[in-house]
Scaffold this active site. Structure first.
Site, PDB file in Angstrom:
ATOM      1  N   GLU A 174      36.281  13.843  -0.163  1.00 52.38           N
ATOM      2  CA  GLU A 174      36.901  12.517  -0.114  1.00 52.38           C
ATOM      3  C   GLU A 174      36.163  11.531  -1.006  1.00 52.38           C
ATOM      4  O   GLU A 174      36.786  10.775  -1.767  1.00 52.38           O
ATOM      5  CB  GLU A 174      36.925  12.008   1.330  1.00 52.38           C
ATOM      6  CG  GLU A 174      37.890  12.762   2.238  1.00 52.38           C
ATOM      7  CD  GLU A 174      37.857  12.247   3.663  1.00 52.38           C
ATOM      8  OE1 GLU A 174      37.337  11.140   3.888  1.00 52.38           O
ATOM      9  OE2 GLU A 174      38.338  12.966   4.559  1.00 52.38           O
ATOM     10  N   ARG A 175      34.854  11.521  -0.917  1.00 48.38           N
ATOM     11  CA  ARG A 175      34.084  10.561  -1.706  1.00 48.38           C
ATOM     12  C   ARG A 175      34.050  10.951  -3.176  1.00 48.38           C
ATOM     13  O   ARG A 175      34.012  10.081  -4.052  1.00 48.38           O
ATOM     14  CB  ARG A 175      32.676  10.420  -1.111  1.00 48.38           C
ATOM     15  CG  ARG A 175      32.726   9.641   0.194  1.00 48.38           C
ATOM     16  CD  ARG A 175      31.456   9.592   0.970  1.00 48.38           C
ATOM     17  NE  ARG A 175      31.656   8.760   2.159  1.00 48.38           N
ATOM     18  CZ  ARG A 175      30.869   8.748   3.225  1.00 48.38           C
ATOM     19  NH1 ARG A 175      29.799   9.526   3.258  1.00 48.38           N
ATOM     20  NH2 ARG A 175      31.133   7.961   4.258  1.00 48.38           N
ATOM     21  N   GLN A 202      35.358 -11.332 -18.267  1.00 48.71           N
ATOM     22  CA  GLN A 202      34.513 -12.249 -19.039  1.00 48.71           C
ATOM     23  C   GLN A 202      34.847 -12.201 -20.529  1.00 48.71           C
ATOM     24  O   GLN A 202      34.945 -13.239 -21.195  1.00 48.71           O
ATOM     25  CB  GLN A 202      33.038 -11.896 -18.820  1.00 48.71           C
ATOM     26  CG  GLN A 202      32.066 -12.934 -19.349  1.00 48.71           C
ATOM     27  CD  GLN A 202      32.106 -14.228 -18.536  1.00 48.71           C
ATOM     28  OE1 GLN A 202      32.525 -14.234 -17.395  1.00 48.71           O
ATOM     29  NE2 GLN A 202      31.670 -15.319 -19.148  1.00 48.71           N
ATOM     30  N   ARG A 259      41.524 -10.270 -30.572  1.00 48.16           N
ATOM     31  CA  ARG A 259      41.237 -11.684 -30.334  1.00 48.16           C
ATOM     32  C   ARG A 259      40.194 -12.203 -31.319  1.00 48.16           C
ATOM     33  O   ARG A 259      39.135 -11.585 -31.504  1.00 48.16           O
ATOM     34  CB  ARG A 259      40.729 -11.867 -28.901  1.00 48.16           C
ATOM     35  CG  ARG A 259      40.339 -13.276 -28.544  1.00 48.16           C
ATOM     36  CD  ARG A 259      41.545 -14.164 -28.338  1.00 48.16           C
ATOM     37  NE  ARG A 259      41.146 -15.441 -27.756  1.00 48.16           N
ATOM     38  CZ  ARG A 259      42.010 -16.410 -27.443  1.00 48.16           C
ATOM     39  NH1 ARG A 259      43.308 -16.224 -27.647  1.00 48.16           N
ATOM     40  NH2 ARG A 259      41.595 -17.543 -26.930  1.00 48.16           N
ATOM     41  N   MET A 307      41.680   6.066  11.173  1.00 50.38           N
ATOM     42  CA  MET A 307      40.343   6.112  11.770  1.00 50.38           C
ATOM     43  C   MET A 307      39.828   4.713  12.095  1.00 50.38           C
ATOM     44  O   MET A 307      39.355   4.448  13.190  1.00 50.38           O
ATOM     45  CB  MET A 307      39.361   6.815  10.821  1.00 50.38           C
ATOM     46  CG  MET A 307      39.477   8.310  10.798  1.00 50.38           C
ATOM     47  SD  MET A 307      38.032   9.065  10.004  1.00 50.38           S
ATOM     48  CE  MET A 307      38.229   8.482   8.321  1.00 50.38           C
ATOM     49  N   GLY A 343      37.878 -13.975 -21.500  1.00 47.87           N
ATOM     50  CA  GLY A 343      37.823 -15.428 -21.401  1.00 47.87           C
ATOM     51  C   GLY A 343      38.843 -15.943 -20.398  1.00 47.87           C
ATOM     52  O   GLY A 343      39.109 -15.306 -19.369  1.00 47.87           O
ATOM     53  N   ALA A 359      35.326  -0.795  14.741  1.00 49.30           N
ATOM     54  CA  ALA A 359      34.713   0.486  14.361  1.00 49.30           C
ATOM     55  C   ALA A 359      35.195   0.873  12.976  1.00 49.30           C
ATOM     56  O   ALA A 359      36.296   1.383  12.812  1.00 49.30           O
ATOM     57  CB  ALA A 359      35.071   1.581  15.371  1.00 49.30           C
TER      58      ALA A 359
END
Length: 379
Positions: A242-243, A336, A268, A126, A339, A131
């Protein structure tokens, strides 16, 4: 949060598909990412197990299960496995329905059985250079020549553009009417069909995205999907599913990013404490968990509504908007909390971060989703 939307047969399907992904997809993620494409064999294997186009009737090789929860499971599990090149949800939910719902019996018999088996990989063409969301700007044309249509034009950012065999192509059939668009089934080996190079993207490295060129392709009249000039209506009619399937994929991927981050912060240590013991980490993860559970419940509700025949495109736009924003936020917080490690490509969270950015753009940008929602409020 325990989910009650799936029954026994759905859980069996989910377990089988998850096992398939762990065996046939997950071990090869790095290899496919390096190659920039997914091998055709994975579609064939998925077809052998009945994971492609399950809604197709048995007469066309499918299972004949018109229950959107099965398609939801495929999208969620694809997201949760962390592989973005293999896209059965595109093949099954976004492309095949155009042929199944609007194509002639001849078209269905010609293309659907091999799509169910994975012999044919499907794609939709499409988007054009000028477009994207605005289909009224489409320039590709299909001129009625009596015995055939003469198709010319260029499409871009086409997923499965390299590996695809069968393309549902949108083209203008009446230059005087902005929405007089028709849909055609075009085979990738026809004379006049040319693929551009695989586009180099920010993320989704194993997903082959390309430009497509149509130069005086003679499209047989029988390859018109439905009625001439009704393509815009067909495209709009498929947007709710679809969405919503994009939202299901988003929530699955967000869960994957969340679990990656949870595992990292539990292992960690910083200043002698696990990251998971720090209040900032706990608050960040708690907020994401709450948002995720809310989004998941909304998606589950909309899937149940679709199964009842309620195709609410505005609600699907809300789900697509919120789930894509949630996914991007989850990936960002994950980087984040990782790290410096989060910026390293060897850590999967880094790949989720770049892969997820496109979800706020494809299948309608977040801005288009907001526009659709706003119109429902003020009109």
């Amino acid at each position: 949060m325990k989910r009650y939307c799936y029954e026994h047969e759905h859980l069996m399907f989910q377990e089988a598909f998850r096992a398939f992904l762990q065996q046939e997809v997950v071990p090869f993620r790095d290899e496919w990412r390096e190659a920039g494409i997914v091998p055709r064999e994975v579609y064939l294997k998925a077809g052998e197990h009945g994971f492609l186009i399950p809604q197709a009737p048995e007469s066309l090789g499918g299972i004949g299960i018109d229950d959107f929860r099965f398609q939801q499971i495929v999208a969620e599990e694809i997201g949760f496995c962390g592989e973005t090149g293999f896209m059965p949800q595109l093949h099954t939910t976004m492309v095949a329905p155009y042929i199944l719902n609007h194509g002639s019996n001849e078209l269905k018999q010609k293309y659907i059985p091999k799509a169910v088996s994975g012999e044919y990989i499907l794609a939709v063409a499409m988007t054009e250079p000028d477009a994207g969301s605005d289909l009224s700007g489409m320039r590709s044309s299909a001129v009625d020549m009596g015995d055939y249509y003469l198709l010319n034009g260029t499409k871009t950012y086409i997923s499965n553009g390299i590996c695809g065999d069968i393309f549902v192509v949108a083209a203008r059939t009446n230059p005087e009417k902005p929405h007089a668009i028709s849909l055609f089934v075009v085979e990738g080996d026809w004379q006049g069909f040319r693929r551009g190079v695989k586009l180099n993207k920010m993320g989704m490295k194993s997903q082959d995205t390309a430009e497509l060129f149509f130069d005086n392709i003679k499209v047989p009249k029988e390859n018109l999907i439905g009625e001439e000039g009704q393509g815009f209506k067909y495209l709009m009619g498929g947007l709710a599913k679809e969405r919503l399937i994009c939202a299901a994929w988003n929530t699955g991927t967000a869960e994957y990013a969340f679990e990656l981050t949870k595992e990292f912060v539990c292992e960690r240590k910083v200043f002698g404490k696990y990251l998971s013991e720090m209040q900032n980490t706990q608050f960040k993860m708690a907020e994401l968990r709450a948002r995720f559970d809310m989004a998941q419940a909304f998606v589950d509700t909309l899937v149940a509504n679709i199964n009842r025949g309620d195709y609410d495109s505005v609600a699907a736009s809300k789900a697509k908007l919120l789930s894509s924003e949630l996914l991007c936020d989850t990936a960002d917080e994950g980087v984040q909390l990782h790290g410096g490690a989060g910026y390293m490509d060897e850590y999967p969270i880094s790949r989720v971060y770049t892969d997820s950015r496109i979800t706020r753009i494809f299948a309608g940008t977040s801005e288009i989703m907001k526009l659709i929602i706003a119109r429902s409020i003020f009109e």
